[in-house]
Design an enzyme around this catalytic site. Structure first.
Site, PDB file in Angstrom:
ATOM      1  N   ASN A  68      71.397  70.010 -39.886  1.00 25.48           N
ATOM      2  CA  ASN A  68      72.313  71.077 -39.487  1.00 25.48           C
ATOM      3  C   ASN A  68      72.178  72.193 -40.520  1.00 25.48           C
ATOM      4  OD1 ASN A  68      74.462  72.704 -38.846  1.00 25.48           O
ATOM      5  ND2 ASN A  68      76.045  71.213 -39.407  1.00 25.48           N
ATOM      6  N   LYS A 128      73.348  75.088 -40.533  1.00 23.51           N
ATOM      7  CA  LYS A 128      74.534  75.966 -40.615  1.00 23.51           C
ATOM      8  C   LYS A 128      74.079  77.434 -40.634  1.00 23.51           C
ATOM      9  CE  LYS A 128      76.966  72.148 -42.691  1.00 23.51           C
ATOM     10  NZ  LYS A 128      77.987  71.653 -43.593  1.00 23.51           N
ATOM     11  N   HIS A 131      81.811  69.944 -34.857  1.00 18.98           N
ATOM     12  CA  HIS A 131      81.675  69.892 -36.316  1.00 18.98           C
ATOM     13  C   HIS A 131      83.010  70.293 -36.957  1.00 18.98           C
ATOM     14  CE1 HIS A 131      80.407  70.708 -40.394  1.00 18.98           C
ATOM     15  NE2 HIS A 131      79.341  69.972 -40.141  1.00 18.98           N
ATOM     16  N   GLU A 148      83.653  72.115 -39.332  1.00 17.77           N
ATOM     17  CA  GLU A 148      83.755  73.554 -39.639  1.00 17.77           C
ATOM     18  C   GLU A 148      84.157  74.335 -38.380  1.00 17.77           C
ATOM     19  OE1 GLU A 148      79.886  73.901 -41.464  1.00 17.77           O
ATOM     20  OE2 GLU A 148      80.608  72.646 -43.107  1.00 17.77           O
ATOM     21  N   GLU A 181      81.561  62.257 -39.941  1.00 14.42           N
ATOM     22  CA  GLU A 181      81.458  63.114 -41.112  1.00 14.42           C
ATOM     23  C   GLU A 181      82.832  63.255 -41.773  1.00 14.42           C
ATOM     24  OE1 GLU A 181      77.776  65.830 -40.778  1.00 14.42           O
ATOM     25  OE2 GLU A 181      79.444  66.826 -39.814  1.00 14.42           O
ATOM     26  N   GLY A 239      79.406  68.761 -48.006  1.00 12.30           N
ATOM     27  CA  GLY A 239      79.071  69.829 -48.943  1.00 12.30           C
ATOM     28  C   GLY A 239      79.731  69.674 -50.305  1.00 12.30           C
ATOM     29  N   SER A 260      77.111  64.939 -47.566  1.00 12.15           N
ATOM     30  CA  SER A 260      76.389  64.775 -48.837  1.00 12.15           C
ATOM     31  C   SER A 260      75.371  63.639 -48.803  1.00 12.15           C
ATOM     32  CB  SER A 260      77.370  64.606 -49.998  1.00 12.15           C
ATOM     33  OG  SER A 260      78.202  65.752 -50.101  1.00 12.15           O
ATOM     34  N   GLY A 262      73.377  68.311 -43.854  1.00 11.11           N
ATOM     35  CA  GLY A 262      73.600  69.742 -44.061  1.00 11.11           C
ATOM     36  C   GLY A 262      72.696  70.258 -45.159  1.00 11.11           C
TER      37      GLY A 262
HETATM   38  P1  PGA Z   1      76.271  68.203 -46.084  1.00 10.88           P
HETATM   39  O1  PGA Z   1      76.778  68.640 -44.632  1.00 10.88           O
HETATM   40  O2  PGA Z   1      75.097  67.276 -45.895  1.00 10.88           O
HETATM   41  O3  PGA Z   1      75.880  69.490 -46.761  1.00 10.88           O
HETATM   42  O4  PGA Z   1      77.417  67.519 -46.769  1.00 10.88           O
HETATM   43  C1  PGA Z   1      76.771  67.738 -43.564  1.00 10.88           C
HETATM   44  C2  PGA Z   1      77.270  68.428 -42.327  1.00 10.88           C
HETATM   45  O5  PGA Z   1      78.204  69.237 -42.423  1.00 10.88           O
HETATM   46  O6  PGA Z   1      76.748  68.207 -41.220  1.00 10.88           O
END
Ligand code: PGA
Length: 260
Positions: free
Chosen positions: A9, A11, A106, A108, A178, A184, A223, A244
């Site tokens: 992803n 983003k 997601h 977000e 998630e 993140g 992460s 991500g």
């Molecule tokens: P991250 O994000 O691997 O940067 O923690 C995962 C995601 O939001 O899909």
């Protein structure tokens, strides 16, 4: 045997040129990952055509599928700025696969754009009707985990968005767990924490759909990196990852996908 999937992803990162370079670098290292691992790259909307073309030219468009990060909850019409599921699904010209996956729900999107389970169900239905596979995201906030309400919260995210689907529709769903506190942040759920929730998600799906739940890939996200992927992917109910930050570096993305 459930499908193993590692999805990137991206983003809102990379220019089109950088995205094309990234996917070329991923394609060059494909020999490092097992053949039965399906990679998905989900770049920003502006990159989809160029990345699709790059995948076709590199001859890797079957092991690396193209995904989108979002789609509209309306079929078509006067919705300025929106992109429909059908537009995504028909990006390919018929001789190539174009967009095959879409990430829906997601945290977000839920958090920053107010997407409720009700809106997400509309998106999921339209995406499935357009022939897309849906990576449906669920996951709790840290405060919910600390209050012990995370199981109920995740069950609600599953029931309100997936339970209205037919058995056939469910077969094109991939769930991504998630935990919001791990996205993140550099803090990864332990493999035991993740496995516990993945098993719970599978059990919840089985309540309505029975054995079909055994076929649904459930990905971990938050992460995930080359150093922790192997332990996560070794868990019984973890079928891959939604990545991500680490999906923006070809070495790390491939490193994760080679961890099965
Ligand atoms: P991250 O994000 O691997 O940067 O923690 C995962 C995601 O939001 O899909």
């Amino acid at each position: 045997m459930r499908k193993k999937i590692v999805a990137g992803n991206w983003k809102m990162n990379t220019t089109v040129k950088e995205g094309v370079e990234l996917v070329k670098a991923i394609a060059q290292q494909l020999n490092r990952i097992p053949e039965d691992v399906q990679l998905v790259v989900a770049p920003p909307l502006t990159h989809l055509s160029s990345v699709n073309q790059t995948l076709i030219e590199s001859g890797c468009s079957s092991q690396i599928a193209l995904g989108a990060q979002n789609c509209a909850n309306k079929e078509k019409g006067a919705y300025t700025g929106e992109v429909s599921a059908n537009m995504l699904a028909t990006l390919g010209d018929g001789t190539n696969r174009g967009v095959e996956y879409v990430i829906i729900g997601h945290s977000e999107r839920r958090g920053y754009y107010g997407e409720t389970n009700e809106i997400l169900l509309e998106k999921v239905r339209l995406a499935l009707a357009a022939g897309l596979k849906v990576i449906y995201c669920v996951g709790e906030e840290l405060s919910q985990r600390e209050a012990g309400v995370h199981f109920d919260f995740i069950a609600e995210q599953i029931k309100e968005v997936l339970f209205p689907l037919s058995q056939d529709e469910l077969k094109n769903i991939i769930v991504a767990y998630e935990p919001i506190w791990a996205i993140g942040t550099g803090v990864t759920a332990t493999s035991a924490q993740a496995q516990e929730i993945h098993a719970f998600i599978r059990k919840t799906i089985a309540e309505k759909y029975g054995d079909i739940s055994e076929q649904i890939p459930i990905l971990y996200g938050g992460s995930c990196k080359p150093s922790n992927a192997a332990e996560l992917f070794a868990q019984k109910d973890i079928d891959g990852g939604l990545i991500g930050g680490a999906s923006l570096k070809a070495d790390d993305f491939i490193g994760i996908a080679s961890s099965f």
